[in-house]
Design a protein around this motif. Sequence first.
Motif, PDB file in Angstrom:
ATOM      1  N   HIS A 219       0.721  -1.220   0.094  1.00  0.00           N
ATOM      2  CA  HIS A 219       0.145   0.063  -0.088  1.00  0.00           C
ATOM      3  C   HIS A 219       0.898   1.383  -0.238  1.00  0.00           C
ATOM      4  CE1 HIS A 219      -2.593  -3.222   1.975  1.00  0.00           C
ATOM      5  NE2 HIS A 219      -3.429  -2.612   1.119  1.00  0.00           N
ATOM      6  N   VAL A 220       0.244   2.276  -0.449  1.00  0.00           N
ATOM      7  CA  VAL A 220       0.960   3.790  -0.365  1.00  0.00           C
ATOM      8  C   VAL A 220      -0.144   4.498   0.108  1.00  0.00           C
ATOM      9  CG1 VAL A 220       1.936   5.778  -1.827  1.00  0.00           C
ATOM     10  CG2 VAL A 220       2.327   3.282  -2.322  1.00  0.00           C
ATOM     11  N   LEU A 221       0.172   5.423   1.199  1.00  0.00           N
ATOM     12  CA  LEU A 221      -0.773   6.303   1.703  1.00  0.00           C
ATOM     13  C   LEU A 221      -0.810   7.552   0.963  1.00  0.00           C
ATOM     14  CD1 LEU A 221      -0.054   6.235   5.734  1.00  0.00           C
ATOM     15  CD2 LEU A 221      -1.212   4.849   4.246  1.00  0.00           C
ATOM     16  N   GLU A 222      -2.231   7.840   0.797  1.00  0.00           N
ATOM     17  CA  GLU A 222      -2.242   9.282   0.079  1.00  0.00           C
ATOM     18  C   GLU A 222      -1.911  10.513   1.015  1.00  0.00           C
ATOM     19  OE1 GLU A 222      -6.477   9.139  -0.881  1.00  0.00           O
ATOM     20  OE2 GLU A 222      -6.529   7.622  -2.371  1.00  0.00           O
ATOM     21  N   ARG A 223      -1.858  11.668   0.236  1.00  0.00           N
ATOM     22  CA  ARG A 223      -1.362  12.772   0.883  1.00  0.00           C
ATOM     23  C   ARG A 223      -2.515  13.269   2.031  1.00  0.00           C
ATOM     24  NH1 ARG A 223       2.785  15.371  -1.732  1.00  0.00           N
ATOM     25  NH2 ARG A 223       2.407  17.246  -0.936  1.00  0.00           N
ATOM     26  N   GLU A 224      -3.878  13.053   1.599  1.00  0.00           N
ATOM     27  CA  GLU A 224      -4.750  14.017   2.632  1.00  0.00           C
ATOM     28  C   GLU A 224      -5.015  12.985   3.702  1.00  0.00           C
ATOM     29  OE1 GLU A 224      -8.341  15.453   0.361  1.00  0.00           O
ATOM     30  OE2 GLU A 224      -7.130  17.129   0.009  1.00  0.00           O
ATOM     31  N   VAL A 225      -5.153  13.650   4.885  1.00  0.00           N
ATOM     32  CA  VAL A 225      -5.258  12.651   5.974  1.00  0.00           C
ATOM     33  C   VAL A 225      -6.338  13.364   6.715  1.00  0.00           C
ATOM     34  CG1 VAL A 225      -4.369  12.066   8.357  1.00  0.00           C
ATOM     35  CG2 VAL A 225      -2.740  12.287   6.402  1.00  0.00           C
ATOM     36  N   MET A 226      -7.515  12.377   7.113  1.00  0.00           N
ATOM     37  CA  MET A 226      -8.699  12.855   7.809  1.00  0.00           C
ATOM     38  C   MET A 226      -8.341  12.465   9.184  1.00  0.00           C
ATOM     39  SD  MET A 226     -10.423  13.451   5.216  1.00  0.00           S
ATOM     40  CE  MET A 226     -11.439  12.878   3.609  1.00  0.00           C
ATOM     41  N   PHE A 252       2.253  14.821   4.011  1.00  0.00           N
ATOM     42  CA  PHE A 252       0.838  14.727   4.357  1.00  0.00           C
ATOM     43  C   PHE A 252       0.150  16.024   4.582  1.00  0.00           C
ATOM     44  CE2 PHE A 252       2.206  10.807   6.530  1.00  0.00           C
ATOM     45  CZ  PHE A 252       1.598   9.911   5.915  1.00  0.00           C
ATOM     46  N   ARG A 253      -1.184  16.273   4.102  1.00  0.00           N
ATOM     47  CA  ARG A 253      -2.034  17.378   4.198  1.00  0.00           C
ATOM     48  C   ARG A 253      -3.130  16.811   4.921  1.00  0.00           C
ATOM     49  NH1 ARG A 253       2.333  18.636   2.710  1.00  0.00           N
ATOM     50  NH2 ARG A 253       2.971  19.568   0.938  1.00  0.00           N
ATOM     51  N   LEU A 254      -3.793  18.085   5.441  1.00  0.00           N
ATOM     52  CA  LEU A 254      -5.293  17.803   6.218  1.00  0.00           C
ATOM     53  C   LEU A 254      -6.214  17.857   5.150  1.00  0.00           C
ATOM     54  CD1 LEU A 254      -6.848  17.460   8.954  1.00  0.00           C
ATOM     55  CD2 LEU A 254      -6.905  20.160   8.601  1.00  0.00           C
ATOM     56  N   GLY A 255      -7.097  16.691   5.544  1.00  0.00           N
ATOM     57  CA  GLY A 255      -8.291  16.387   4.407  1.00  0.00           C
ATOM     58  C   GLY A 255      -9.399  16.765   5.082  1.00  0.00           C
ATOM     59  N   ALA A 256      -9.519  16.534   6.305  1.00  0.00           N
ATOM     60  CA  ALA A 256     -10.934  16.916   7.083  1.00  0.00           C
ATOM     61  C   ALA A 256     -10.579  16.623   8.557  1.00  0.00           C
ATOM     62  CB  ALA A 256     -12.071  16.067   6.716  1.00  0.00           C
ATOM     63  N   LEU A 257     -11.453  17.510   9.461  1.00  0.00           N
ATOM     64  CA  LEU A 257     -11.189  17.155  10.829  1.00  0.00           C
ATOM     65  C   LEU A 257     -12.381  16.889  11.676  1.00  0.00           C
ATOM     66  CD1 LEU A 257      -8.942  17.848  13.039  1.00  0.00           C
ATOM     67  CD2 LEU A 257      -9.189  20.352  12.863  1.00  0.00           C
ATOM     68  N   ALA A 258     -12.545  16.056  12.278  1.00  0.00           N
ATOM     69  CA  ALA A 258     -13.762  15.700  13.187  1.00  0.00           C
ATOM     70  C   ALA A 258     -13.388  15.219  14.733  1.00  0.00           C
ATOM     71  CB  ALA A 258     -14.282  14.448  12.461  1.00  0.00           C
ATOM     72  N   PRO A 259     -13.295  16.362  15.390  1.00  0.00           N
ATOM     73  CA  PRO A 259     -12.875  15.779  16.805  1.00  0.00           C
ATOM     74  C   PRO A 259     -14.271  15.729  17.566  1.00  0.00           C
ATOM     75  CG  PRO A 259     -12.782  18.353  16.588  1.00  0.00           C
ATOM     76  CD  PRO A 259     -12.954  17.462  15.339  1.00  0.00           C
ATOM     77  N   VAL A 260     -14.107  14.996  18.651  1.00  0.00           N
ATOM     78  CA  VAL A 260     -15.315  14.461  19.413  1.00  0.00           C
ATOM     79  C   VAL A 260     -15.230  14.724  20.779  1.00  0.00           C
ATOM     80  CG1 VAL A 260     -16.814  12.504  20.045  1.00  0.00           C
ATOM     81  CG2 VAL A 260     -15.740  12.542  17.844  1.00  0.00           C
ATOM     82  N   SER A 261     -16.332  15.638  21.374  1.00  0.00           N
ATOM     83  CA  SER A 261     -16.324  15.542  22.712  1.00  0.00           C
ATOM     84  C   SER A 261     -15.003  16.216  23.736  1.00  0.00           C
ATOM     85  CB  SER A 261     -16.966  14.682  23.544  1.00  0.00           C
ATOM     86  OG  SER A 261     -17.969  14.186  22.992  1.00  0.00           O
ATOM     87  N   GLY A 262     -14.588  17.279  23.217  1.00  0.00           N
ATOM     88  CA  GLY A 262     -13.289  17.564  23.596  1.00  0.00           C
ATOM     89  C   GLY A 262     -13.488  18.663  24.891  1.00  0.00           C
ATOM     90  N   ALA A 263     -12.262  18.817  25.587  1.00  0.00           N
ATOM     91  CA  ALA A 263     -12.177  19.905  26.574  1.00  0.00           C
ATOM     92  C   ALA A 263     -11.419  21.119  26.010  1.00  0.00           C
ATOM     93  CB  ALA A 263     -11.465  19.366  27.725  1.00  0.00           C
ATOM     94  N   TYR A 264     -12.096  21.701  24.959  1.00  0.00           N
ATOM     95  CA  TYR A 264     -11.255  22.622  24.150  1.00  0.00           C
ATOM     96  C   TYR A 264     -10.711  23.960  25.000  1.00  0.00           C
ATOM     97  CZ  TYR A 264     -13.561  19.539  20.824  1.00  0.00           C
ATOM     98  OH  TYR A 264     -14.079  18.581  20.092  1.00  0.00           O
ATOM     99  N   ASP A 265     -11.559  24.339  26.015  1.00  0.00           N
ATOM    100  CA  ASP A 265     -11.411  25.438  26.773  1.00  0.00           C
ATOM    101  C   ASP A 265     -10.944  25.144  28.035  1.00  0.00           C
ATOM    102  OD1 ASP A 265     -11.293  28.013  27.573  1.00  0.00           O
ATOM    103  OD2 ASP A 265     -13.370  28.414  28.261  1.00  0.00           O
ATOM    104  N   PHE A 266     -10.016  24.250  27.910  1.00  0.00           N
ATOM    105  CA  PHE A 266      -9.449  23.494  29.055  1.00  0.00           C
ATOM    106  C   PHE A 266      -9.279  24.396  30.455  1.00  0.00           C
ATOM    107  CE2 PHE A 266      -6.284  21.054  31.664  1.00  0.00           C
ATOM    108  CZ  PHE A 266      -6.950  19.631  31.459  1.00  0.00           C
TER     109      PHE A 266
END
Length: 443
Positions: A219-226, A252-266
């Motif tokens: 396999h070869v990994l594509e550039r875009e990372v989810m 690598f390049r960012l393809g999309a971003l999907a964080p879940v239930s984070g303590a963002y304002d820690f």
Amino acid sequence: MAFTEPHLEELVVIPAALSSRSRTRYRGVLRTHVAAVCCGLLLSGAAVATAAAALADQAQAQVEERGRGTLVSAEKLYTLATPRAVAAELGAAGFEDDTVHYGVVAYRLVYRTVDPHGRPTTASGLLALPLNREGRLPAVSFAHGTGSHKNDSPSMRRGAFVSAPVIAHAAAGAVGVAPDYLGMGKGPGSHPWMDIGSETTASLDMLRAARAFAPRTGHVLEREVMVTGFSQGASAALGLGRALEAGADHWFRLGALAPVSGAYDFGGTWLSALLDGRLEPKSSVLYAAYTLVAFNRLHHVYDSPGEVFRAPYDSTVEALFDGAHTGEQLMRGTPGTLDELLTEHGRELLAHPTGPLAAALRTTGAVCTDWAPGAPVRLYMATGDEQAVTANTEHCRQALHNKGVDAPAVDLGAVDYQGSRHLGSNVAATSAIVRWFGELRRR
């Protein structure tokens, strides 16, 4: 069969960090090896790409020093040969199997990275590949939630909460890549919990190690990372996304971003909820202890445990977070309320952080405020989350909106996993994110 230079660099990116002389040598080594493999053979584009990428490691070893992301070892952990076997694996962990299309093979990778001070170290992680799917594949990086024992990490547990999302993404046809984080899994030392810098480097270097290993499996990994992650891993995912968009890696390049239930304002919303009773009481105790112990290791928050922890916990709490104690031991070794755990100074320090702790918390809380993602973003959460109150998600959504980013918050409802809506959000979000990432790739 001949390669022009643009064709070669389309297949294998020449590392930008190399000197001009080393880049020339790198190209020469690649041409020699690829020609030797392909001479007299009529290979498909995917096969040529796989052959070229597989030889890139050997070529790179001749022109670069061993550094971050270098693969130290790879161990096959298990094979789920059919979609039915994958469904059973996910079911054992309490996850849905509605996006399963492939069998999966899982590996533990150990790789070189750096610690929070930039010193060389190693870390481990889980790599999951779909079976019977050849050539170039998209990658999904998943960052897991909080654990205290070294085994509370994706590469150390099978059929478990921390590994199931990685398997689910691989079973949908992507390469699942999950760092264990520093000090977790097979990594040495203690875990620098909620240290965004080292979570980012560990995640990025795990991707690099996965790219180096993938050609061995055809396999070869594509550039875009989810990129996705849950709880602690939600902030880690944002850190990795920020680094990718800043050009931290040549491939690598960012393809999309999907964080879940984070303590963002820690240092704001999350610590306030911990102290004012909006978090479940025992969770508040555990997180308060982890915050003080972990941040003190890096930033010298207190001189002695007795300043922040009441007796008898001042002599026992730090040892509970050594990576060798289980979650059950942690539960038994801590009190039921914050008043039993914290001194007045300890509570005040969390309520009104100053000095090194305040500075560290500003860094931790910047994952939503100091950049504007160009890739698609969705923020997932659960109604009534008892560990990461949903005001954190609204804080992140608004901060990104202020930067001109549309990052809709997806409310998964009152989902439940073993009595926890926080944990339930990881289960419910996994299938939703697998489907969303798939839709984006088909566009």
